[in-house]
Write a protein that holds these residues in place. Structure first.
Motif, PDB file in Angstrom:
ATOM      1  N   PRO A 109      49.523  19.983  33.655  1.00 58.27           N
ATOM      2  CA  PRO A 109      50.681  19.128  33.359  1.00 58.27           C
ATOM      3  C   PRO A 109      51.989  19.652  33.946  1.00 58.27           C
ATOM      4  N   PHE A 110      52.098  20.956  34.129  1.00 56.68           N
ATOM      5  CA  PHE A 110      53.334  21.571  34.612  1.00 56.68           C
ATOM      6  C   PHE A 110      53.252  21.927  36.091  1.00 56.68           C
ATOM      7  N   ALA A 111      52.287  21.377  36.843  1.00 57.71           N
ATOM      8  CA  ALA A 111      52.049  21.802  38.222  1.00 57.71           C
ATOM      9  C   ALA A 111      53.148  21.343  39.174  1.00 57.71           C
ATOM     10  N   THR A 112      53.754  20.201  38.946  1.00 58.71           N
ATOM     11  CA  THR A 112      54.766  19.652  39.844  1.00 58.71           C
ATOM     12  C   THR A 112      56.016  19.283  39.055  1.00 58.71           C
ATOM     13  N   CYS A 113      57.031  18.847  39.797  1.00 55.71           N
ATOM     14  CA  CYS A 113      58.283  18.454  39.140  1.00 55.71           C
ATOM     15  C   CYS A 113      58.059  17.276  38.199  1.00 55.71           C
ATOM     16  N   VAL A 114      57.231  16.322  38.625  1.00 56.24           N
ATOM     17  CA  VAL A 114      56.884  15.187  37.767  1.00 56.24           C
ATOM     18  C   VAL A 114      55.696  15.593  36.902  1.00 56.24           C
ATOM     19  N   ARG A 115      55.855  15.522  35.598  1.00 55.80           N
ATOM     20  CA  ARG A 115      54.803  15.969  34.690  1.00 55.80           C
ATOM     21  C   ARG A 115      53.546  15.135  34.885  1.00 55.80           C
ATOM     22  N   GLN A 116      52.409  15.832  35.010  1.00 47.71           N
ATOM     23  CA  GLN A 116      51.141  15.163  35.265  1.00 47.71           C
ATOM     24  C   GLN A 116      50.484  14.720  33.957  1.00 47.71           C
ATOM     25  N   GLY A 117      49.688  13.667  34.045  1.00 44.05           N
ATOM     26  CA  GLY A 117      48.954  13.172  32.893  1.00 44.05           C
ATOM     27  C   GLY A 117      47.627  13.890  32.733  1.00 44.05           C
ATOM     28  N   TYR A 118      46.969  13.650  31.618  1.00 46.17           N
ATOM     29  CA  TYR A 118      45.697  14.288  31.333  1.00 46.17           C
ATOM     30  C   TYR A 118      44.520  13.512  31.912  1.00 46.17           C
ATOM     31  N   THR A 123      45.628  10.353  43.165  1.00 41.90           N
ATOM     32  CA  THR A 123      45.833  11.530  44.009  1.00 41.90           C
ATOM     33  C   THR A 123      44.757  12.577  43.760  1.00 41.90           C
ATOM     34  N   GLU A 124      44.446  12.840  42.519  1.00 42.54           N
ATOM     35  CA  GLU A 124      43.419  13.822  42.193  1.00 42.54           C
ATOM     36  C   GLU A 124      42.043  13.362  42.652  1.00 42.54           C
ATOM     37  N   ARG A 125      41.769  12.073  42.540  1.00 41.20           N
ATOM     38  CA  ARG A 125      40.473  11.565  42.997  1.00 41.20           C
ATOM     39  C   ARG A 125      40.356  11.665  44.508  1.00 41.20           C
ATOM     40  N   ASP A 126      41.445  11.374  45.247  1.00 41.75           N
ATOM     41  CA  ASP A 126      41.396  11.470  46.704  1.00 41.75           C
ATOM     42  C   ASP A 126      41.182  12.909  47.163  1.00 41.75           C
ATOM     43  N   ILE A 127      41.906  13.845  46.559  1.00 43.07           N
ATOM     44  CA  ILE A 127      41.736  15.248  46.936  1.00 43.07           C
ATOM     45  C   ILE A 127      40.328  15.717  46.606  1.00 43.07           C
TER      46      ILE A 127
END
Length: 310
Positions: A109-118, A123-127
């Protein structure tokens, strides 16, 4: 008479504060001090998760202190990977002569400036899809019939791009995927999974120069105001094969110079992958040497860490 069960707001009206973004926060606040063919330092360590079959941790060099702004940006990567398996498939599953490989990438959740969801987003699926494609090109699947292996990468800190303060994308996404491929390869080797070669990934880019555009290795969005084109490759050095390629931008309008054409862009990404493969190779050799001496995996005490400065 006031309602005691309700928190009443203020009697008057209020307006939320509005902050205007400064120019230093929307554009790159520092310039690249590295040479065009110089990579950032890579920290890599294996065996960080005792409960997993194999694991690895990768971190890139932190950039110098940038000027303060309303929107802080980062060009640092911190990734953790764990490998579970190979393990047998359930009894109800149909027979498969090859290994079933699955890879997933999840942002903290704290990985980027914009807080990520659970919940995993696009983006996560593409990577994860690109990571799985690259790893399937290096693993020997017929060694484990009716078996499965799971590779999970956790992004503890992701690289942000200068795109209106929005989600990561562009060269930051390429650097993230390259880091996921490298840390996954180290974790697979730590799990003693048979592979064709030591897979490595690298990113190359074309940036505008004072005279004409030129190529750079391992670009960071915070170090460049504009990136004309970028390319990521998953490369097998011993076999001289590319198992994954992903490009962004156009180099057709930059002229007929071969150095900044598509072939030159791929060559720069391959050169960056060779530099990353050197770090992975040194870490695995050192870890294998320590394992043979102790006849078992020794606890990580910082002695099998490798720091590279190309």
């Amino acid at each position: 008479m006031s309602d005691r069960r309700r928190l009443n707001g203020p009697a008057g009206t209020t307006s939320p504060p509005v902050f205007a973004l400064s120019k230093s926060s929307t554009k790159s606040s520092q310039k690249r001090t590295r040479k065009p063919n110089e990579l950032r330092k890579i920290f890599l360590q294996t065996g960080v998760v005792p409960s997993a079959t194999g694991s690895a941790y990768l971190e890139l060099e932190s950039p110098p202190e940038s000027k303060p702004g309303l929107l802080n940006t980062s060009s640092t990567l911190k990734l953790s990977c764990s490998v579970h398996g190979p393990k047998p498939l359930p009894r109800t599953a149909s027979f498969s002569p090859n290994l079933q490989l699955s890879a997933s990438v999840k942002f903290a959740p704290f990985a980027t400036c914009v807080r990520q969801g659970y919940i995993r987003d696009s983006t996560e699926r593409d990577i994860g899809m690109h990571l799985e494609t690259a790893l399937k090109g290096v693993v020997i699947p017929d060694r484990w019939p009716k078996s499965a292996i799971e590779i999970a990468v956790t992004v503890l800190e992701g690289e942000d791009d200068q795109v209106d303060g929005d989600r990561i994308g562009g060269v930051g996404l390429f650097n993230l995927l390259a880091g996921c491929i490298n840390v996954s390869m180290a974790a697979l080797a730590d799990a003693r999974v048979d592979c064709l070669d030591l897979l490595a990934a690298g990113v190359g880019a074309v940036v505008p120069g004072p005279g004409k555009p030129f190529r750079v290795l391992d670009p960071a969005s915070i170090e460049h105001d504009l990136i004309l084109a970028s390319c990521l490759v998953g490369y097998l050095p011993s076999r001289d094969e590319i198992v994954e390629i992903w490009s962004n931008g156009s180099v057709s309008n930059l002229g007929r110079d071969e150095d900044i054409g598509f072939d030159g862009l791929v060559d720069s990404a391959v050169a960056a992958a060779r530099g990353s493969q050197t770090v992975i190779k040194e870490v695995l050799i050192e870890s294998l040497t320590r394992t043979e001496v102790g006849a078992e995996k020794l606890p990580n005490d910082g002695m099998n860490d490798v720091d590279m400065n190309t």
